[in-house]
Scaffold this active site. Sequence first.
Site, mmCIF file in Angstrom:
data_model
loop_
_atom_site.group_PDB
_atom_site.id
_atom_site.type_symbol
_atom_site.label_atom_id
_atom_site.label_comp_id
_atom_site.label_asym_id
_atom_site.label_seq_id
_atom_site.Cartn_x
_atom_site.Cartn_y
_atom_site.Cartn_z
ATOM 1 N N GLU A 160 0.895 -1.214 -0.113
ATOM 2 C CA GLU A 160 -0.085 0.041 0.005
ATOM 3 C C GLU A 160 0.936 1.411 -0.114
ATOM 4 O O GLU A 160 0.474 2.309 -0.861
ATOM 5 C CB GLU A 160 -0.817 0.094 1.172
ATOM 6 C CG GLU A 160 -2.091 -0.773 1.124
ATOM 7 C CD GLU A 160 -3.418 0.214 0.418
ATOM 8 O OE1 GLU A 160 -3.433 -0.007 -0.672
ATOM 9 O OE2 GLU A 160 -3.833 0.875 1.352
ATOM 10 N N ASP A 161 1.837 1.150 0.805
ATOM 11 C CA ASP A 161 2.532 2.377 1.059
ATOM 12 C C ASP A 161 3.994 2.663 0.392
ATOM 13 O O ASP A 161 4.447 3.919 0.613
ATOM 14 C CB ASP A 161 2.708 2.656 2.562
ATOM 15 C CG ASP A 161 1.546 2.674 3.121
ATOM 16 O OD1 ASP A 161 0.398 2.893 2.628
ATOM 17 O OD2 ASP A 161 1.499 2.507 4.633
#
Length: 675
Positions: free
Chosen positions: A82-83
């Site tokens: 996600e990051d």
Amino acid sequence: MGFIKKDATAEDFFVSVKERLSQNDFSFIEKAYQVSLQKHEGQKRYSGEPYIIHPLNVAYILNELKQDPSTIAAGLLHDVIEDTDYTDDDMTRDFGKEVTRLVEGVTKISKIKNKSKLTKETITAENVRKMLQATTSDPRIIVIKLADKTHNMRTLKFHKPEKQITIANETLNIYAPMAGRLGIYKLKSELEDLSFQILEPEEYQKLKQQIASKKIERDQFIETTKNIIKQRLNEINLDVQVEGRAKHFYSIHKKMKDKEKTFEQINDIRAVRIITKEVRDCYGVLGIIHSIWTPIPGKFKDYIATPKTNQYQSLHTAVIGQDGRPLEIQIRTLEMNNTAEFGIAAHWAYKEGSASKDKEQTVKWIEKIREWGGQNPNSKEFLDDLSHELHEDEVFVFSPKGDIYNFPKGSTILDYAFRIHTDVGLKAKGAKISGRMIPLRAELKSGEQIEIITDKKNKPSPLWLRIVKTSSAKQKLRQYFRKLQDESEIENSISILSLQKENDEVVSIPEKEITTKKQKVKPKSKEIKASILVAGIKDTLVRLATCCSPLPGNEIVGFVTRGRGVSVHKSSCPTIKNYTESKRIVSVRWDGINNPVPVRIEVKAYDRQGIYLEMVESISKTETNILEAGASSSGEGTLIARFLIEIEHLDQLEEILETIRHINNILYAERVIDK
Ligand code: MN
């Protein structure tokens, strides 16, 4: 196990992993740590700490829950896709399909969550179900998510206050129940206490102090109790572990609130747990306990013979302790204790060489979750479990289409109708449940599939305000009545113009003609403050005519008396019939919400045991005040009962009379006027 360390460092983590896993697994996890460290480099938490602190602590919790290496690795890596620029493919290449699938699952949960509006009002059960559904493939995903949530909650204080409240609500309503559903009580209690601290900071602090202030006393009591138990069990060579059991703050708080008790009145803060080696010892210990202290009837529960659906097993009992106050005791084996604290997680706990039995359990778990999340959310078990596990004070019902709705316990069919749609509520006449007609007043029961029957001509009765239990339905009803009132005021202000014009030519009617039988009237009834709107005139003296004693809900007319304001009659009242053409007749209307009016009713019945009580009960059931009651025999085995009750609306009276008429042996039940 027991206490899970907060703020674990990389060293804490690796020490505990090393204790438990093989060198190969250790290297695998170390590699995951390195990737996570590298990829999150430069990122910071709200706390200002390096980001790695978060995945590290998530993985630490998972290790404490004795999860397998893939799960722990996934914990370390759960935010990298996600990051950071690290992709699914990178992860599959470096750590294999299993870890990638777990991380993807965790991400998917967050996405579902963001799609649904998670306020207190949204349907908890439905959201939990969706999340479970999304993760049917592997319950480990939920465990990772819960560990993630737990660490985030611990560091929530670095968010803005509004955000804290939103997240705490969501945690309390979704994640904590989910942990409970999976039997991971360790995380459930922590999540609850962390949310509680944010949502009700004052209550939390107060309780914390109260618990602390009694600590010495409590510890002494538990110590004595433990010694008594140990000594007695040693005499018969039973080797057990006895521990004092600390309840978490939120459960004490909830108990105080639910049972409306003060801290001092809550007894089971004092609880003891006995851990045995063998299952059969549990029952032996129980026998001994019951011979030392008097058991409290109705408190014994055998969850060993019949485990809870989340596999929880234990014996529960409560006794009168040595200080004369209740003491809760749980008796279980070590294995049962692990299941109780770590639930689903305990079952595939990674134990080399002894995985077969746990596998079987895990498969059972997955099947259970599939059932909940599957095509048939109607499954009674799903509901029963969920409503029980989530909130014991909630019920869950279905629309004909299968949509699920939750309500506070005690809510009625009418609440449900208003929840479906305001118009459905306003036009509701009754409901159909499995083909049977059910009145609006009936209480909702979990699992019911409810079809509301509406009628275009139907109008809400002010009595409905007593039937609905939810604040949203009450609000909708009040809005309706307010609007009605506004409309009638407009209408009346028009008719008042014509009334004023005509007033000069008022024909005089002798007062006594319209109040013929008034001699016997008790002074009390004159003082009735009826809520009636008279043709726009505010603050007019209004009296209910005693010849026909109209009730809110009756069609009424007003008669302008000389110097005594307006007397209100039923439209059908014979006294007023002759004057319908008179200029002194004014239009009147019941105000939306009425003050109660005392009404007498009389019931005649063949006497039999309990019949009078049944009458009283059927009146109280409608939440009607009984001002006076009495009964006398009237010969030939019959009985006449008379009640003076407070009525807010005609519908209420009709409902009471109807209910009484349904009691066996009733001859009649009627309102009596002028007694
Ligand atoms: Mn995270």
